[in-house]
Design an enzyme around this catalytic site. Sequence first.
Site, mmCIF file in Angstrom:
data_model
loop_
_atom_site.group_PDB
_atom_site.id
_atom_site.type_symbol
_atom_site.label_atom_id
_atom_site.label_comp_id
_atom_site.label_asym_id
_atom_site.label_seq_id
_atom_site.Cartn_x
_atom_site.Cartn_y
_atom_site.Cartn_z
ATOM 1 N N GLU A 112 0.884 -1.409 -0.192
ATOM 2 C CA GLU A 112 0.248 -0.135 0.049
ATOM 3 C C GLU A 112 0.783 1.150 -0.101
ATOM 4 O O GLU A 112 2.005 1.264 0.438
ATOM 5 C CB GLU A 112 -0.824 0.062 1.120
ATOM 6 C CG GLU A 112 -1.928 0.854 1.334
ATOM 7 C CD GLU A 112 -2.973 0.725 2.552
ATOM 8 O OE1 GLU A 112 -3.425 -0.549 2.605
ATOM 9 O OE2 GLU A 112 -3.374 1.931 3.251
ATOM 10 N N ASP A 114 0.133 5.273 0.793
ATOM 11 C CA ASP A 114 -0.756 6.155 1.310
ATOM 12 C C ASP A 114 -0.512 7.610 1.257
ATOM 13 O O ASP A 114 0.349 8.010 2.084
ATOM 14 C CB ASP A 114 -0.993 5.582 2.709
ATOM 15 C CG ASP A 114 -1.539 4.380 3.029
ATOM 16 O OD1 ASP A 114 -2.371 4.055 2.024
ATOM 17 O OD2 ASP A 114 -1.608 3.802 4.283
ATOM 18 N N GLU A 116 -2.708 10.328 3.333
ATOM 19 C CA GLU A 116 -3.912 10.458 4.270
ATOM 20 C C GLU A 116 -3.820 11.887 4.998
ATOM 21 O O GLU A 116 -2.973 12.356 5.408
ATOM 22 C CB GLU A 116 -3.848 9.602 5.663
ATOM 23 C CG GLU A 116 -4.495 8.195 5.264
ATOM 24 C CD GLU A 116 -4.385 7.223 6.416
ATOM 25 O OE1 GLU A 116 -5.453 6.559 6.521
ATOM 26 O OE2 GLU A 116 -3.193 7.130 7.232
ATOM 27 N N GLN A 129 -0.210 12.612 6.516
ATOM 28 C CA GLN A 129 0.397 11.400 6.868
ATOM 29 C C GLN A 129 0.588 10.653 5.567
ATOM 30 O O GLN A 129 -0.385 10.257 4.962
ATOM 31 C CB GLN A 129 -0.442 10.841 7.974
ATOM 32 C CG GLN A 129 0.174 9.303 8.174
ATOM 33 C CD GLN A 129 -0.319 8.616 9.433
ATOM 34 O OE1 GLN A 129 -0.491 9.408 10.446
ATOM 35 N NE2 GLN A 129 -1.080 7.717 9.304
ATOM 36 N N ASN A 131 2.556 6.682 4.419
ATOM 37 C CA ASN A 131 2.694 5.468 4.798
ATOM 38 C C ASN A 131 3.056 4.392 3.569
ATOM 39 O O ASN A 131 2.584 4.796 2.538
ATOM 40 C CB ASN A 131 1.805 4.904 5.659
ATOM 41 C CG ASN A 131 2.282 3.964 6.731
ATOM 42 O OD1 ASN A 131 3.414 3.436 6.597
ATOM 43 N ND2 ASN A 131 1.412 3.560 7.646
ATOM 44 N N ARG A 140 5.305 2.708 8.866
ATOM 45 C CA ARG A 140 6.282 3.741 8.410
ATOM 46 C C ARG A 140 5.780 4.958 8.124
ATOM 47 O O ARG A 140 5.746 5.796 7.190
ATOM 48 C CB ARG A 140 6.665 3.224 7.074
ATOM 49 C CG ARG A 140 7.680 1.816 6.969
ATOM 50 C CD ARG A 140 8.322 1.429 5.775
ATOM 51 N NE ARG A 140 8.885 0.388 5.666
ATOM 52 C CZ ARG A 140 8.539 -0.920 5.031
ATOM 53 N NH1 ARG A 140 7.263 -0.956 4.627
ATOM 54 N NH2 ARG A 140 9.138 -1.792 5.285
ATOM 55 N N GLU A 141 4.986 5.602 9.194
ATOM 56 C CA GLU A 141 4.289 6.925 9.025
ATOM 57 C C GLU A 141 5.339 8.096 9.349
ATOM 58 O O GLU A 141 6.312 8.018 9.818
ATOM 59 C CB GLU A 141 3.298 7.129 10.178
ATOM 60 C CG GLU A 141 2.125 6.187 10.234
ATOM 61 C CD GLU A 141 2.393 4.663 11.012
ATOM 62 O OE1 GLU A 141 1.531 4.032 11.250
ATOM 63 O OE2 GLU A 141 3.746 4.698 11.458
ATOM 64 N N ASP A 205 -11.556 8.665 16.442
ATOM 65 C CA ASP A 205 -11.111 7.913 17.559
ATOM 66 C C ASP A 205 -9.327 8.042 17.339
ATOM 67 O O ASP A 205 -8.945 7.738 18.204
ATOM 68 C CB ASP A 205 -11.426 6.369 17.131
ATOM 69 C CG ASP A 205 -11.349 5.815 15.868
ATOM 70 O OD1 ASP A 205 -11.189 6.672 14.859
ATOM 71 O OD2 ASP A 205 -10.898 4.513 15.722
ATOM 72 N N TRP A 206 -8.873 8.560 16.247
ATOM 73 C CA TRP A 206 -7.459 8.655 16.260
ATOM 74 C C TRP A 206 -7.065 9.944 15.185
ATOM 75 O O TRP A 206 -5.834 10.364 15.554
ATOM 76 C CB TRP A 206 -6.637 7.573 15.807
ATOM 77 C CG TRP A 206 -7.137 7.094 14.193
ATOM 78 C CD1 TRP A 206 -8.309 6.586 13.722
ATOM 79 C CD2 TRP A 206 -6.496 7.604 12.844
ATOM 80 N NE1 TRP A 206 -8.107 6.407 12.290
ATOM 81 C CE2 TRP A 206 -7.135 7.028 11.970
ATOM 82 C CE3 TRP A 206 -5.227 8.426 12.716
ATOM 83 C CZ2 TRP A 206 -6.663 7.335 10.302
ATOM 84 C CZ3 TRP A 206 -4.912 8.561 11.387
ATOM 85 C CH2 TRP A 206 -5.653 8.305 10.391
ATOM 86 N N GLY A 210 -4.643 12.738 18.027
ATOM 87 C CA GLY A 210 -4.799 11.211 18.658
ATOM 88 C C GLY A 210 -6.196 10.947 19.223
ATOM 89 O O GLY A 210 -6.416 9.888 20.058
ATOM 90 N N ARG A 285 10.144 3.495 19.332
ATOM 91 C CA ARG A 285 9.296 2.243 18.338
ATOM 92 C C ARG A 285 10.502 1.616 17.926
ATOM 93 O O ARG A 285 10.240 0.241 17.590
ATOM 94 C CB ARG A 285 8.492 2.972 17.348
ATOM 95 C CG ARG A 285 6.782 3.033 17.641
ATOM 96 C CD ARG A 285 6.109 3.854 16.413
ATOM 97 N NE ARG A 285 5.796 3.040 15.512
ATOM 98 C CZ ARG A 285 5.080 3.419 14.404
ATOM 99 N NH1 ARG A 285 5.137 4.723 14.154
ATOM 100 N NH2 ARG A 285 4.740 2.721 13.468
#
Length: 299
Positions: A112, A114, A116, A129, A131, A140-141, A205-206, A210, A285
């Site tokens: 994918e 992306d 966003e 964002q 990815n 991999r944001e 929700d995100w 956040g 991370r």
Amino acid sequence: MASHHHLMKTMLPLFLLLATVFTGAMAAAPKKPVNVPFGRNYAPTWAFDHIKYYNGGNDIQLVLDKYTGTGFQSKGSYLFGHFSMQIKMVPGDSAGTVTAFYLSSQNSEHDEIDFEFLGNRTGQPYILQTNVFTGGKGDREQRIFLWFDPTKAYHSYSVLWNNYLIAFFVDDIPIRVFKNLKNLGVKFPFEQPMKIYSSLWNADDWATRGGLEKTDWSKAPFIAAYKGFHVDGCEASVEAKFCATQGKRWWDQKEFQDLDAYQYRRLRWVRKKFTIYNYCQDRVRYPALPKECKPDRDI
């Protein structure tokens, strides 16, 4: 003075010669996108009544209300190419909403690519964002602010994808590169055809801070506007790992195997001035630096 002038004349060709030697093969900007009507390359995926058509289908709007968002996808599946969309993001208070433009393969170990766009409370900047998923692995944001207000006018968001790299562009400025580093053991999407998708949905929700900022439904409907619908890709059946014209198209040529020095300078400008999150720098991370970060110039 005359001799100095004469010297300059003899030096110039040498200087030009050196310049070409040092910069290596000049890369090229992707071919200019060709605007076509929505229906040429795309079809609605869900909530058909939440897509509005204008100007003979050359312009569309995606509508999000408290009942549903909506989305569309490409009719074809592609293995490499240049995919571009002009989008005007949801204006005003768009907190909790996400507008996405992405390529995705169809199976479980999916690939994918992306874009966003995360909505904002009025006056706060949008966040873009990006990815990349390969073989089902994402995480991999990268997040950037844009250097303009993406709700005020159409801007072009595009992906160049070939056997050598994936490059993300915003108005011809590269904001991210993901190279084919199979030799380093990094998976690269090169055998699964992808469809192109776009959608507008509620992700409160995100999406904003956040998930702290919720969608204000009194501001609905939320509207993202689209035009362009450019697809210049190697069309494949969903199963096909190969396209008949592979290796022969403009994006397969040498000048598209990497960015050039000027494009890397632009990328560095985006990194320095506008990046707000980069997984390559997230030591919590990733205690060990992911293998692709250095070659992709993310560090």
